[in-house]
Design a protein around this motif. Structure first.
Motif, PDB file in Angstrom:
ATOM      1  N   THR A  33     -11.097  -6.541  -2.625  1.00  0.00           N
ATOM      2  CA  THR A  33     -11.267  -8.054  -2.331  1.00  0.00           C
ATOM      3  C   THR A  33     -12.600  -8.180  -1.994  1.00  0.00           C
ATOM      4  N   VAL A  34     -13.304  -9.409  -2.644  1.00  0.00           N
ATOM      5  CA  VAL A  34     -14.424  -9.976  -2.446  1.00  0.00           C
ATOM      6  C   VAL A  34     -14.277 -11.347  -1.854  1.00  0.00           C
ATOM      7  N   THR A  35     -15.189 -11.365  -0.545  1.00  0.00           N
ATOM      8  CA  THR A  35     -15.096 -12.576   0.032  1.00  0.00           C
ATOM      9  C   THR A  35     -16.711 -13.379  -0.327  1.00  0.00           C
ATOM     10  N   LEU A  67     -18.789 -22.983  -7.722  1.00  0.00           N
ATOM     11  CA  LEU A  67     -18.345 -21.655  -7.925  1.00  0.00           C
ATOM     12  C   LEU A  67     -17.591 -21.148  -8.838  1.00  0.00           C
ATOM     13  N   GLN A  68     -16.736 -22.108  -9.293  1.00  0.00           N
ATOM     14  CA  GLN A  68     -15.634 -21.780 -10.138  1.00  0.00           C
ATOM     15  C   GLN A  68     -15.861 -20.800 -11.406  1.00  0.00           C
ATOM     16  N   PRO A  69     -16.856 -21.035 -12.075  1.00  0.00           N
ATOM     17  CA  PRO A  69     -17.339 -20.169 -13.147  1.00  0.00           C
ATOM     18  C   PRO A  69     -17.689 -18.859 -12.700  1.00  0.00           C
ATOM     19  N   PHE A  70     -18.253 -18.752 -11.508  1.00  0.00           N
ATOM     20  CA  PHE A  70     -18.708 -17.552 -11.144  1.00  0.00           C
ATOM     21  C   PHE A  70     -17.586 -16.627 -10.410  1.00  0.00           C
ATOM     22  N   LEU A  74     -15.971 -12.736 -11.591  1.00  0.00           N
ATOM     23  CA  LEU A  74     -15.854 -11.780 -10.669  1.00  0.00           C
ATOM     24  C   LEU A  74     -14.152 -11.492 -10.783  1.00  0.00           C
ATOM     25  N   GLN A  75     -13.271 -12.305 -10.832  1.00  0.00           N
ATOM     26  CA  GLN A  75     -12.021 -11.986 -11.277  1.00  0.00           C
ATOM     27  C   GLN A  75     -11.772 -11.253 -12.559  1.00  0.00           C
ATOM     28  N   GLN A  80      -9.863  -9.153  -6.369  1.00  0.00           N
ATOM     29  CA  GLN A  80      -9.180 -10.581  -5.532  1.00  0.00           C
ATOM     30  C   GLN A  80     -10.350 -11.256  -5.187  1.00  0.00           C
ATOM     31  N   VAL A  81     -10.503 -12.573  -5.373  1.00  0.00           N
ATOM     32  CA  VAL A  81     -11.811 -13.454  -4.472  1.00  0.00           C
ATOM     33  C   VAL A  81     -11.176 -14.369  -3.716  1.00  0.00           C
ATOM     34  N   ASN A  82     -11.969 -14.222  -2.393  1.00  0.00           N
ATOM     35  CA  ASN A  82     -11.734 -15.281  -1.382  1.00  0.00           C
ATOM     36  C   ASN A  82     -13.215 -16.094  -1.162  1.00  0.00           C
TER      37      ASN A  82
END
Length: 140
Positions: A33-35, A67-70, A74-75, A80-82
Motif C-alpha cells: 500500500t502506498v499512501t 493526482l489521477q494520472p500519477f 502507481l497502480q 494499492q494507493v490511498n
C-alpha cells in the motif's frame, strides 16, 4: 521489502521516477500500500481562501483530480494507493503522519533552492530525513 509506504507528495516537483522506485521498494509483492500524502501549507490555504474563496475541501478535490494520472501509474506497478491530505506546517505534519501510523518507509523527492547550493537536500526533505522514525528514500 516494504509493504506500507508513505509518499510525501509535492505538486511542485516532478515525480516521474517515483513509480519505478516504488516498484523496487515493494519487491514485486502483491499486498503493498502506498499512501500519497500532501500537506497544504498555511500560506497556500490562506492565499486560496483570500483570492479564490476556495477552502481546504475545494483544494483537496482539485488536487485529487490532478493526482489521477500519477495514481494510475502507481497502480500499474501493482500497488494499492490511498490519498491523504492535511494542512499546516509541512515538516511537522509529515513527521506526525510517520509517528502515528505504521509506515515502513517514506519516499520523498528532492527539491532544493537553487540559491542554496551548500545543502544537497531541500529544507523539508532534510528535516524529515534527520527526524524520521522510519527509513527515508529520496528520489531525484
Amino acid at each position: 521489502m516494504y509493504k506500507n509506504i508513505l509518499l510525501a507528495y509535492d505538486f511542485e516537483n516532478s515525480f516521474t521516477n517515483v513509480p519505478k522506485a516504488i516498484e523496487n521498494l515493494s519487491g514485486g509483492q502483491n499486498d503493498v500500500t502506498v499512501t500519497i500524502y500532501n500537506v497544504i501549507s498555511d500560506a497556500e490555504l490562506q492565499s486560496s481562501v483570500r483570492y479564490d474563496n476556495e477552502h481546504v475541501e475545494d483544494l483537496t478535490a482539485k488536487k485529487e483530480e490532478r493526482l489521477q494520472p500519477f495514481v494510475e501509474k502507481l497502480q500499474a506497478t501493482g500497488v494499492q494507493v490511498n490519498i491523504k491530505f492535511s494542512s499546516g506546517p509541512i515538516r511537522s505534519k509529515i513527521l506526525g503522519e510517520l509517528e502515528n501510523n505504521n509506515y515502513d518507509v517514506v519516499v520523498m523527492s528532492n527539491k532544493r533552492d537553487k540559491a542554496n547550493i551548500g545543502n544537497v537536500l531541500g529544507n523539508v526533505t532534510h528535516k524529515v530525513a534527520n527526524n524520521s522514525p522510519v527509513p527515508v528514500h529520496i528520489v531525484n
